[in-house]
Enzyme design. Structure first.
Site, PDB file in Angstrom:
ATOM      1  N   GLY A 235      35.279  58.615  -5.387  1.00 43.40           N
ATOM      2  CA  GLY A 235      34.290  59.679  -5.413  1.00 43.40           C
ATOM      3  C   GLY A 235      33.481  59.720  -6.699  1.00 43.40           C
ATOM      4  O   GLY A 235      33.746  59.002  -7.671  1.00 43.40           O
ATOM      5  N   HIS A 236      32.505  60.613  -6.706  1.00 47.32           N
ATOM      6  CA  HIS A 236      31.590  60.683  -7.854  1.00 47.32           C
ATOM      7  C   HIS A 236      32.300  61.155  -9.122  1.00 47.32           C
ATOM      8  O   HIS A 236      33.221  61.952  -9.086  1.00 47.32           O
ATOM      9  CB  HIS A 236      30.370  61.565  -7.545  1.00 47.32           C
ATOM     10  CG  HIS A 236      30.679  62.974  -7.143  1.00 47.32           C
ATOM     11  ND1 HIS A 236      29.724  63.820  -6.651  1.00 47.32           N
ATOM     12  CD2 HIS A 236      31.824  63.696  -7.153  1.00 47.32           C
ATOM     13  CE1 HIS A 236      30.257  64.996  -6.394  1.00 47.32           C
ATOM     14  NE2 HIS A 236      31.533  64.935  -6.691  1.00 47.32           N
ATOM     15  N   ASN A 237      31.849  60.598 -10.244  1.00 53.52           N
ATOM     16  CA  ASN A 237      32.345  60.940 -11.580  1.00 53.52           C
ATOM     17  C   ASN A 237      33.785  60.510 -11.851  1.00 53.52           C
ATOM     18  O   ASN A 237      34.358  60.881 -12.875  1.00 53.52           O
ATOM     19  CB  ASN A 237      32.216  62.445 -11.859  1.00 53.52           C
ATOM     20  CG  ASN A 237      30.805  62.945 -11.694  1.00 53.52           C
ATOM     21  OD1 ASN A 237      30.501  63.618 -10.713  1.00 53.52           O
ATOM     22  ND2 ASN A 237      29.929  62.597 -12.610  1.00 53.52           N
TER      23      ASN A 237
END
Length: 336
Positions: A235-237
């Site tokens: 997922g993001h980050n």
């Protein structure tokens, strides 16, 4: 084909037996035949040495006297096997050039290989000897380091960075939007633009159909030496430390940080906004719901058992609170 003394000269180890013994490939103890080099990495398989038909074997010091076959003795037979396998199976050599059926909108070095159907957008930077497989899509402003190889149908979105000497297998997607939405009071969703990048270090391998989302504001970061299996969702980050290895079908939710040299077993799940320190092993199928702050092995699953037994045990599990209350009441009664 290599002689044993040639292998030892290149890779080290102690040679016992005829140094002129020639081997042409590596094989398992069970399947090895004339011209094969077998290896014993796990002591529980040492009984198979007696029937091994290999021309030579790779052994640990503790097993050096278990066979009369020519042998190479080394502290880590599995690593030695891997090095020998690399010698017998060098990377495929590619002819530099741009296929007429490729679409290239950026200047590229003469040493790169770009296959049919690939698309290179504007402001893309490719390092020397990069290989772009058929059907790949490289978005505007992306950077790919020297010696990296993309297999068929890989997509790298705009502004993402891939380091040197990386391997990306077919169907991987790097830099798609992260799962970012804000919820209105009426239950509808407002999309949050994902303006970060994916930044990947050197010597990273990414398996087939693995997806790595771009950051929402900050970047998603995969450090050097990381090895990702097939069908992983990141997922993001998310930030993953150097030399961490993650097996297939793992899901890592946004903004989680995983340290260096970790190993994550297949189908594990890690929820978002957690921190996992260096040198952690997460067993297959484990759901990680809180941060892990000490190195070690962590497991949160049940071993397989017969269906009828599982149903019976699960029935007891559903009444666990009541059982605990009964035991506590009995202990209090006994104490009186």
């Amino acid at each position: 084909m290599f002689r044993l003394d040639e292998l030892v000269e290149r890779l080290g180890g102690e040679l016992l037996g005829d140094p002129a013994t020639a081997v042409r490939r590596v094989a398992t103890l069970e399947q090895a035949g004339e011209g094969d080099l077998a290896f014993l990495a796990n002591p529980k398989y040492q009984s198979r040495l007696a029937a091994c038909g290999a021309s030579a074997v790779i052994l640990a010091p503790a097993a050096r006297d278990l066979t009369g076959l020519p042998r190479i003795v080394t502290a880590d037979p599995y690593i030695y096997f891997a090095r020998v396998a690399q010698l017998f199976n060098p990377p495929e050599a590619f002819v530099p050039g741009v296929h007429p059926a490729a679409s290239v909108a950026s200047p590229v070095p003469a040493s790169v290989t770009i296959a049919a159907g690939a698309s290179i957008d504007v402001d893309v930077e490719l390092g020397e000897h990069v290989v772009i497989g058929p059907g790949c899509r490289i978005g505007r402003g992306a950077r790919i380091g020297a010696g990296s190889r993309l297999n068929a149908n890989v997509t790298i979105y705009h502004d993402c960075v891939l380091g040197r000497d990386c391997i990306v297998h077919a169907g991987a997607v790097i830099g798609a939007d992260g799962f970012g939405f804000a919820r209105e009071r009426d239950g509808s969703w407002v999309k949050i633009p994902q303006v970060g990048r994916v930044v990947i270090g050197d010597d990273v391998e990414i398996g087939a159909n693995t997806t790595i989302d771009r950051g929402a504001l900050d970047d998603t970061v995969i450090s050097g030496g990381v090895k990702l299996d097939n069908q992983i969702q990141i997922g993001h980050n998310v930030r993953i430390g150097a030399h961490t290895a993650i097996a297939g079908c793992v899901g890592i939710a946004g903004s989680t940080t995983i340290g260096a040299r970790c190993m994550i077993g297949g189908q594990a799940g890690i929820i978002g906004h957690l921190e996992i320190v260096d040198d952690v092993v997460v067993s297959a199928g484990t759901l990680v719901t809180k941060s892990i702050r000490r190195p070690g092995v962590y497991t949160a699953n049940l071993p397989v058992q017969g269906h009828a037994e599982w149903v019976k045990n699960f029935a007891h599990l559903r009444h666990l609170d009541a059982l605990v209350d009964r035991i506590r009441a009995l202990e209090e009664r006994k104490a009186r």
